[in-house]
Write a protein that holds these residues in place. Sequence first.
Motif, PDB file in Angstrom:
ATOM      1  N   GLY A 239     -10.655   0.954   4.315  1.00  0.00           N
ATOM      2  CA  GLY A 239     -10.040   0.210   5.411  1.00  0.00           C
ATOM      3  C   GLY A 239     -10.162  -1.291   5.242  1.00  0.00           C
ATOM      4  O   GLY A 239      -9.329  -2.053   5.739  1.00  0.00           O
ATOM      5  N   ASP A 240     -11.181  -1.725   4.502  1.00  0.00           N
ATOM      6  CA  ASP A 240     -11.395  -3.164   4.285  1.00  0.00           C
ATOM      7  C   ASP A 240     -10.528  -3.720   3.161  1.00  0.00           C
ATOM      8  O   ASP A 240     -10.389  -4.929   3.039  1.00  0.00           O
ATOM      9  N   PHE A 241      -9.949  -2.871   2.327  1.00  0.00           N
ATOM     10  CA  PHE A 241      -9.241  -3.335   1.135  1.00  0.00           C
ATOM     11  C   PHE A 241      -7.792  -2.887   1.039  1.00  0.00           C
ATOM     12  O   PHE A 241      -7.065  -3.340   0.179  1.00  0.00           O
ATOM     13  N   MET A 242      -7.389  -1.989   1.932  1.00  0.00           N
ATOM     14  CA  MET A 242      -6.027  -1.465   1.850  1.00  0.00           C
ATOM     15  C   MET A 242      -5.011  -2.516   2.269  1.00  0.00           C
ATOM     16  O   MET A 242      -5.337  -3.486   2.944  1.00  0.00           O
ATOM     17  N   THR A 243      -3.777  -2.307   1.867  1.00  0.00           N
ATOM     18  CA  THR A 243      -2.652  -3.093   2.374  1.00  0.00           C
ATOM     19  C   THR A 243      -2.281  -2.446   3.699  1.00  0.00           C
ATOM     20  O   THR A 243      -1.856  -1.287   3.726  1.00  0.00           O
ATOM     21  N   PRO A 244      -2.465  -3.156   4.818  1.00  0.00           N
ATOM     22  CA  PRO A 244      -2.341  -2.503   6.121  1.00  0.00           C
ATOM     23  C   PRO A 244      -0.914  -2.183   6.565  1.00  0.00           C
ATOM     24  O   PRO A 244      -0.717  -1.262   7.317  1.00  0.00           O
ATOM     25  N   ALA A 245       0.092  -2.910   6.134  1.00  0.00           N
ATOM     26  CA  ALA A 245       1.460  -2.637   6.595  1.00  0.00           C
ATOM     27  C   ALA A 245       2.393  -2.556   5.400  1.00  0.00           C
ATOM     28  O   ALA A 245       3.178  -3.450   5.150  1.00  0.00           O
ATOM     29  N   PRO A 246       2.277  -1.474   4.627  1.00  0.00           N
ATOM     30  CA  PRO A 246       3.084  -1.385   3.409  1.00  0.00           C
ATOM     31  C   PRO A 246       4.561  -1.199   3.706  1.00  0.00           C
ATOM     32  O   PRO A 246       4.943  -0.748   4.782  1.00  0.00           O
ATOM     33  N   VAL A 247       5.391  -1.552   2.735  1.00  0.00           N
ATOM     34  CA  VAL A 247       6.826  -1.283   2.808  1.00  0.00           C
ATOM     35  C   VAL A 247       7.002   0.227   2.711  1.00  0.00           C
ATOM     36  O   VAL A 247       6.385   0.874   1.865  1.00  0.00           O
ATOM     37  N   VAL A 248       7.821   0.782   3.604  1.00  0.00           N
ATOM     38  CA  VAL A 248       8.042   2.228   3.618  1.00  0.00           C
ATOM     39  C   VAL A 248       9.534   2.530   3.554  1.00  0.00           C
ATOM     40  O   VAL A 248      10.366   1.659   3.797  1.00  0.00           O
ATOM     41  N   VAL A 249       9.837   3.776   3.212  1.00  0.00           N
ATOM     42  CA  VAL A 249      11.218   4.263   3.225  1.00  0.00           C
ATOM     43  C   VAL A 249      11.247   5.599   3.951  1.00  0.00           C
ATOM     44  O   VAL A 249      10.197   6.174   4.244  1.00  0.00           O
ATOM     45  N   ARG A 250      12.461   6.081   4.230  1.00  0.00           N
ATOM     46  CA  ARG A 250      12.658   7.391   4.861  1.00  0.00           C
ATOM     47  C   ARG A 250      13.201   8.355   3.818  1.00  0.00           C
ATOM     48  O   ARG A 250      13.723   7.935   2.788  1.00  0.00           O
ATOM     49  N   GLU A 251      13.140   9.639   4.125  1.00  0.00           N
ATOM     50  CA  GLU A 251      13.710  10.642   3.216  1.00  0.00           C
ATOM     51  C   GLU A 251      15.197  10.391   3.004  1.00  0.00           C
ATOM     52  O   GLU A 251      15.733  10.674   1.941  1.00  0.00           O
ATOM     53  N   SER A 252      15.870   9.861   4.015  1.00  0.00           N
ATOM     54  CA  SER A 252      17.314   9.645   3.950  1.00  0.00           C
ATOM     55  C   SER A 252      17.704   8.341   3.247  1.00  0.00           C
ATOM     56  O   SER A 252      18.880   8.079   3.039  1.00  0.00           O
ATOM     57  N   THR A 253      16.704   7.531   2.858  1.00  0.00           N
ATOM     58  CA  THR A 253      16.995   6.274   2.162  1.00  0.00           C
ATOM     59  C   THR A 253      17.711   6.568   0.847  1.00  0.00           C
ATOM     60  O   THR A 253      17.324   7.478   0.108  1.00  0.00           O
ATOM     61  N   ASN A 254      18.748   5.799   0.562  1.00  0.00           N
ATOM     62  CA  ASN A 254      19.493   5.925  -0.686  1.00  0.00           C
ATOM     63  C   ASN A 254      18.523   5.718  -1.853  1.00  0.00           C
ATOM     64  O   ASN A 254      17.774   4.744  -1.870  1.00  0.00           O
ATOM     65  N   LEU A 255      18.536   6.630  -2.814  1.00  0.00           N
ATOM     66  CA  LEU A 255      17.629   6.535  -3.964  1.00  0.00           C
ATOM     67  C   LEU A 255      17.809   5.214  -4.700  1.00  0.00           C
ATOM     68  O   LEU A 255      16.839   4.614  -5.158  1.00  0.00           O
ATOM     69  N   GLU A 256      19.041   4.748  -4.800  1.00  0.00           N
ATOM     70  CA  GLU A 256      19.312   3.495  -5.504  1.00  0.00           C
ATOM     71  C   GLU A 256      18.614   2.314  -4.820  1.00  0.00           C
ATOM     72  O   GLU A 256      18.069   1.436  -5.485  1.00  0.00           O
TER      73      GLU A 256
END
Length: 180
Positions: A116-133
């Motif tokens: 918890g002290d070293f993680m990136t707290p708000a990472p960039v995320v995607v959804r299953e429906s996000t275009n693979l490209e």
Amino acid sequence: VASGAALMANSVPPKSGVYTVGDFMTTKEDLHVVKPTTTVDEALEMLVDNRITGFPVIDENWKLVGLVSDYDLLALDSISGSGRSDTNMFPEVDSTWKTFNEVQKLLSKTNGKLLGDFMTPAPVVVRESTNLEDAARLLLETKYRRLPVVDAEGKLVGIITRGNVVQAALQIKRAFDNKA
């Protein structure tokens, strides 16, 4: 490696004509995850044992709370203030023993430290429906090696990695070549 089996199951063309993250991601059943209360030592052991380079950090309800990578854990040395001037992870041959000793010192500093002290707290995320490209572009144009895949509530459902994208590209090329 675990995602290879999932990719073979998805060898048919997508229904909509557009490939999505969900077609090629590693699903949560095949993921290694950690919690903010996981110790750095436990995480390092999991990285080595499973030959992976990072983890999604989740709470008890699988809600994504962060991301931690091997880089985050190796950067502990600079965070903890030893001020190592040589940041090259791949040392000259004659300095291997010196580097090994530095890693040993680093590991002695991790006792009791939590992710918890070293993680990136708000990472960039995607959804299953996000275009693979789109996901591939994010992975290739940034320093990210992995993108957590979350549902509408922010719960982790999988991960898409650079390796998944390479496998997807090969599979799509093969499918195209077989049709030609």
